[in-house]
Scaffold this motif. Sequence first.
Motif, PDB file in Angstrom:
ATOM      1  N   MET A   1     -14.191 -52.377  18.563  1.00  0.00           N
ATOM      2  CA  MET A   1     -13.036 -53.142  18.125  1.00  0.00           C
ATOM      3  C   MET A   1     -12.045 -52.183  18.384  1.00  0.00           C
ATOM      4  O   MET A   1     -11.537 -51.249  17.445  1.00  0.00           O
ATOM      5  CB  MET A   1     -13.042 -53.656  16.876  1.00  0.00           C
ATOM      6  N   SER A   2     -11.246 -52.250  19.527  1.00  0.00           N
ATOM      7  CA  SER A   2     -10.204 -51.286  19.712  1.00  0.00           C
ATOM      8  C   SER A   2      -9.097 -51.963  20.547  1.00  0.00           C
ATOM      9  O   SER A   2      -9.210 -52.889  21.327  1.00  0.00           O
ATOM     10  CB  SER A   2     -10.508 -50.292  20.358  1.00  0.00           C
ATOM     11  N   VAL A   3      -7.749 -51.368  20.296  1.00  0.00           N
ATOM     12  CA  VAL A   3      -6.660 -51.669  21.063  1.00  0.00           C
ATOM     13  C   VAL A   3      -6.119 -50.806  21.969  1.00  0.00           C
ATOM     14  O   VAL A   3      -6.254 -49.515  21.839  1.00  0.00           O
ATOM     15  CB  VAL A   3      -5.570 -52.219  20.087  1.00  0.00           C
ATOM     16  N   SER A   4      -5.699 -51.016  23.198  1.00  0.00           N
ATOM     17  CA  SER A   4      -5.218 -50.045  24.214  1.00  0.00           C
ATOM     18  C   SER A   4      -4.432 -49.233  23.775  1.00  0.00           C
ATOM     19  O   SER A   4      -3.128 -49.538  23.887  1.00  0.00           O
ATOM     20  CB  SER A   4      -5.140 -50.596  25.420  1.00  0.00           C
ATOM     21  N   VAL A   5      -4.509 -47.720  23.173  1.00  0.00           N
ATOM     22  CA  VAL A   5      -3.373 -46.947  23.020  1.00  0.00           C
ATOM     23  C   VAL A   5      -2.488 -46.509  23.968  1.00  0.00           C
ATOM     24  O   VAL A   5      -1.359 -46.640  24.076  1.00  0.00           O
ATOM     25  CB  VAL A   5      -3.959 -45.711  22.244  1.00  0.00           C
ATOM     26  N   PRO A   6      -3.118 -46.501  25.453  1.00  0.00           N
ATOM     27  CA  PRO A   6      -1.959 -46.092  26.420  1.00  0.00           C
ATOM     28  C   PRO A   6      -0.894 -47.368  26.492  1.00  0.00           C
ATOM     29  O   PRO A   6       0.177 -47.195  27.018  1.00  0.00           O
ATOM     30  CB  PRO A   6      -2.878 -46.191  27.689  1.00  0.00           C
ATOM     31  N   TYR A   7      -1.581 -48.576  26.547  1.00  0.00           N
ATOM     32  CA  TYR A   7      -0.804 -49.736  26.693  1.00  0.00           C
ATOM     33  C   TYR A   7       0.375 -49.498  25.474  1.00  0.00           C
ATOM     34  O   TYR A   7       1.598 -49.952  25.736  1.00  0.00           O
ATOM     35  CB  TYR A   7      -1.384 -51.059  26.375  1.00  0.00           C
ATOM     36  N   ILE A   8       0.035 -49.459  24.474  1.00  0.00           N
ATOM     37  CA  ILE A   8       1.110 -49.368  23.112  1.00  0.00           C
ATOM     38  C   ILE A   8       2.096 -48.055  23.324  1.00  0.00           C
ATOM     39  O   ILE A   8       3.334 -48.358  23.280  1.00  0.00           O
ATOM     40  CB  ILE A   8       0.256 -48.802  21.736  1.00  0.00           C
ATOM     41  N   ILE A   9       1.563 -46.987  23.767  1.00  0.00           N
ATOM     42  CA  ILE A   9       2.456 -45.918  24.097  1.00  0.00           C
ATOM     43  C   ILE A   9       3.568 -46.188  25.358  1.00  0.00           C
ATOM     44  O   ILE A   9       4.714 -46.023  25.310  1.00  0.00           O
ATOM     45  CB  ILE A   9       1.910 -44.657  24.513  1.00  0.00           C
ATOM     46  N   ASP A  10       2.918 -46.880  26.309  1.00  0.00           N
ATOM     47  CA  ASP A  10       3.876 -47.067  27.413  1.00  0.00           C
ATOM     48  C   ASP A  10       4.842 -48.464  27.100  1.00  0.00           C
ATOM     49  O   ASP A  10       6.212 -48.350  27.639  1.00  0.00           O
ATOM     50  CB  ASP A  10       3.133 -47.763  28.470  1.00  0.00           C
ATOM     51  N   THR A  11       4.295 -49.302  26.498  1.00  0.00           N
ATOM     52  CA  THR A  11       5.383 -50.328  25.896  1.00  0.00           C
ATOM     53  C   THR A  11       6.214 -49.533  24.821  1.00  0.00           C
ATOM     54  O   THR A  11       7.502 -50.139  24.990  1.00  0.00           O
ATOM     55  CB  THR A  11       4.374 -51.578  25.013  1.00  0.00           C
ATOM     56  N   PHE A  12       6.132 -48.708  23.958  1.00  0.00           N
ATOM     57  CA  PHE A  12       6.934 -48.242  23.300  1.00  0.00           C
ATOM     58  C   PHE A  12       7.913 -47.455  24.024  1.00  0.00           C
ATOM     59  O   PHE A  12       9.264 -47.771  23.760  1.00  0.00           O
ATOM     60  CB  PHE A  12       6.468 -47.305  22.086  1.00  0.00           C
ATOM     61  N   CYS A  13       7.593 -46.758  25.017  1.00  0.00           N
ATOM     62  CA  CYS A  13       8.684 -45.935  25.793  1.00  0.00           C
ATOM     63  C   CYS A  13       9.534 -46.977  26.503  1.00  0.00           C
ATOM     64  O   CYS A  13      10.765 -46.637  26.584  1.00  0.00           O
ATOM     65  CB  CYS A  13       7.847 -45.082  27.082  1.00  0.00           C
ATOM     66  N   GLN A  14       8.986 -48.163  26.930  1.00  0.00           N
ATOM     67  CA  GLN A  14       9.971 -49.224  27.465  1.00  0.00           C
ATOM     68  C   GLN A  14      10.919 -49.666  26.703  1.00  0.00           C
ATOM     69  O   GLN A  14      12.223 -49.773  26.862  1.00  0.00           O
ATOM     70  CB  GLN A  14       9.094 -50.254  28.275  1.00  0.00           C
ATOM     71  N   LEU A  15      10.072 -49.913  25.510  1.00  0.00           N
ATOM     72  CA  LEU A  15      11.281 -50.584  24.334  1.00  0.00           C
ATOM     73  C   LEU A  15      12.367 -49.372  23.907  1.00  0.00           C
ATOM     74  O   LEU A  15      13.492 -49.876  23.435  1.00  0.00           O
ATOM     75  CB  LEU A  15      10.363 -50.824  22.990  1.00  0.00           C
ATOM     76  N   ALA A 279      -9.983 -50.145   5.848  1.00  0.00           N
ATOM     77  CA  ALA A 279      -9.749 -48.811   6.379  1.00  0.00           C
ATOM     78  C   ALA A 279     -10.895 -48.247   6.266  1.00  0.00           C
ATOM     79  O   ALA A 279     -11.385 -47.505   7.052  1.00  0.00           O
ATOM     80  CB  ALA A 279      -8.487 -48.397   5.942  1.00  0.00           C
ATOM     81  N   GLU A 280     -11.496 -47.994   4.950  1.00  0.00           N
ATOM     82  CA  GLU A 280     -12.634 -47.321   4.705  1.00  0.00           C
ATOM     83  C   GLU A 280     -13.894 -48.174   5.419  1.00  0.00           C
ATOM     84  O   GLU A 280     -14.811 -47.009   6.001  1.00  0.00           O
ATOM     85  CB  GLU A 280     -13.057 -47.494   3.163  1.00  0.00           C
ATOM     86  N   GLN A 281     -13.931 -49.280   5.547  1.00  0.00           N
ATOM     87  CA  GLN A 281     -15.285 -49.895   6.044  1.00  0.00           C
ATOM     88  C   GLN A 281     -15.175 -49.626   7.773  1.00  0.00           C
ATOM     89  O   GLN A 281     -16.085 -49.539   8.248  1.00  0.00           O
ATOM     90  CB  GLN A 281     -15.045 -51.348   6.096  1.00  0.00           C
ATOM     91  N   ASN A 282     -14.106 -49.348   8.369  1.00  0.00           N
ATOM     92  CA  ASN A 282     -13.647 -49.004   9.638  1.00  0.00           C
ATOM     93  C   ASN A 282     -13.499 -47.710  10.058  1.00  0.00           C
ATOM     94  O   ASN A 282     -13.237 -47.500  11.215  1.00  0.00           O
ATOM     95  CB  ASN A 282     -12.676 -50.126  10.188  1.00  0.00           C
ATOM     96  N   LYS A 283     -13.718 -46.844   9.022  1.00  0.00           N
ATOM     97  CA  LYS A 283     -13.612 -45.314   9.199  1.00  0.00           C
ATOM     98  C   LYS A 283     -12.140 -45.062   9.576  1.00  0.00           C
ATOM     99  O   LYS A 283     -12.435 -44.321  10.641  1.00  0.00           O
ATOM    100  CB  LYS A 283     -14.947 -44.993   9.990  1.00  0.00           C
ATOM    101  N   LEU A 284     -11.300 -45.496   9.433  1.00  0.00           N
ATOM    102  CA  LEU A 284     -10.021 -45.191   9.752  1.00  0.00           C
ATOM    103  C   LEU A 284      -9.165 -44.068   8.806  1.00  0.00           C
ATOM    104  O   LEU A 284      -9.862 -44.036   7.639  1.00  0.00           O
ATOM    105  CB  LEU A 284      -8.993 -46.419   9.843  1.00  0.00           C
ATOM    106  N   TYR A 285      -8.738 -43.323   9.660  1.00  0.00           N
ATOM    107  CA  TYR A 285      -7.976 -42.474   8.615  1.00  0.00           C
ATOM    108  C   TYR A 285      -6.607 -42.888   7.935  1.00  0.00           C
ATOM    109  O   TYR A 285      -5.758 -43.442   8.779  1.00  0.00           O
ATOM    110  CB  TYR A 285      -7.401 -41.003   9.517  1.00  0.00           C
ATOM    111  N   TYR A 286      -6.599 -43.259   6.693  1.00  0.00           N
ATOM    112  CA  TYR A 286      -5.495 -43.743   6.094  1.00  0.00           C
ATOM    113  C   TYR A 286      -4.884 -42.915   4.837  1.00  0.00           C
ATOM    114  O   TYR A 286      -5.736 -42.100   4.464  1.00  0.00           O
ATOM    115  CB  TYR A 286      -5.693 -45.278   5.763  1.00  0.00           C
ATOM    116  N   GLN A 287      -3.680 -43.042   4.538  1.00  0.00           N
ATOM    117  CA  GLN A 287      -3.035 -42.615   3.233  1.00  0.00           C
ATOM    118  C   GLN A 287      -2.480 -43.645   2.794  1.00  0.00           C
ATOM    119  O   GLN A 287      -1.737 -44.493   3.109  1.00  0.00           O
ATOM    120  CB  GLN A 287      -2.293 -41.296   3.543  1.00  0.00           C
TER     121      GLN A 287
END
Length: 349
Positions: A1-15, A279-287
């Motif tokens: 279950m993942s979202v495209s990080v390259p898409y996120i970065i490219d979208t941010f740069c355009q925004l 976050a813990e169930q999905n082994k995500l790094y969180y604070q």
Amino acid sequence: MSVSVPYIIDTFCQLANIPSPSGHTANVMNWVGQELDKLGVKYKRTNKGAILATLPGRDSKKARLLTAHVDTLGAMVKEIKANGRLKITLIGGFTYNAIEGEHCLVETSGGRTITGTILPTKASVHVYRESGKLERNEANMEVRLDEKVSSKQDVLDLGIRVGDFVSFDPRVTVTESGFIKSRHIDDKASVAILLGVLKHLQETKEALPYTTYFFISNNEEIGYGGNSSIPAEVVEYVAVDMGAIGEGQTTDEYCVSICAKDSSGPYHYGLRQHMTELAEQNKLYYQVDIYPYYGSDASAALRSGYDIVHGLIGPGVDASHSHERTHRDALDNTARLVLAYLYSDVMQA
């Protein structure tokens, strides 16, 4: 279950490269609308110019709302000085020190754009012995225009007037080591994350358990972006905004930061616990963190009287309201938590 990080970065740069100080966001909102059209997501515009997109879920009696804001810090022309320089007034909560030496863009009411640089009135150390001690404030900062001007009339002839918007060069840079450094990561990175989540959901075509609204607000930096136009069936409201980094904070540039409290008070404890469990169930790094001088669209919605459960999460961002930086890991962890949250059960009253 993942979202495209390259898409996120490219979208941010355009925004990030579309000027959008609070109060002047039509162009960037049009860009967001066009991107939603490409993704096949239905949306409407509010009277304040925000975008409310909808993804139907299996349960339409209870709904969720996720928000991120696309408006940024900026300035306006306060005064045209006799020497052809401009005084400015700030839009949003930041200091003049944060924009000293920054390239900027002045947009006239006629649609012309003129570049310039924000400087102290006594910038040259070869002329002004006390230059470094000069207080950086409205009286002592000015815009040096990149035009041959030496009088107020010269500036007026360019079409510049009091009230014209001033935006800051974001200087977007993505490094090979995964860092993204730019102005306005707050909160265009989160807008890019929500668009990335929407793209993923449209591609997988798996129905969400609850109808979910994606609210792209355009007045958050001045305090009232997401405090209206909230559908009546919304029971949970989560702002996706930056996590603040600094001395005494647990948040860093790699985590998804989960806010326990900001200047408005504590966020909903049950929803916060739900986010940490996901976050813990999905082994995500969180604070989990507290942001002492911060307010979000979620807290603005509560102040407006909405009966909702509210939460705040987002990527850790260094040097907030200055020249900011985050890491692709923070974007990834935040997007994964958003996705896990959308597939989870709503809080029980």
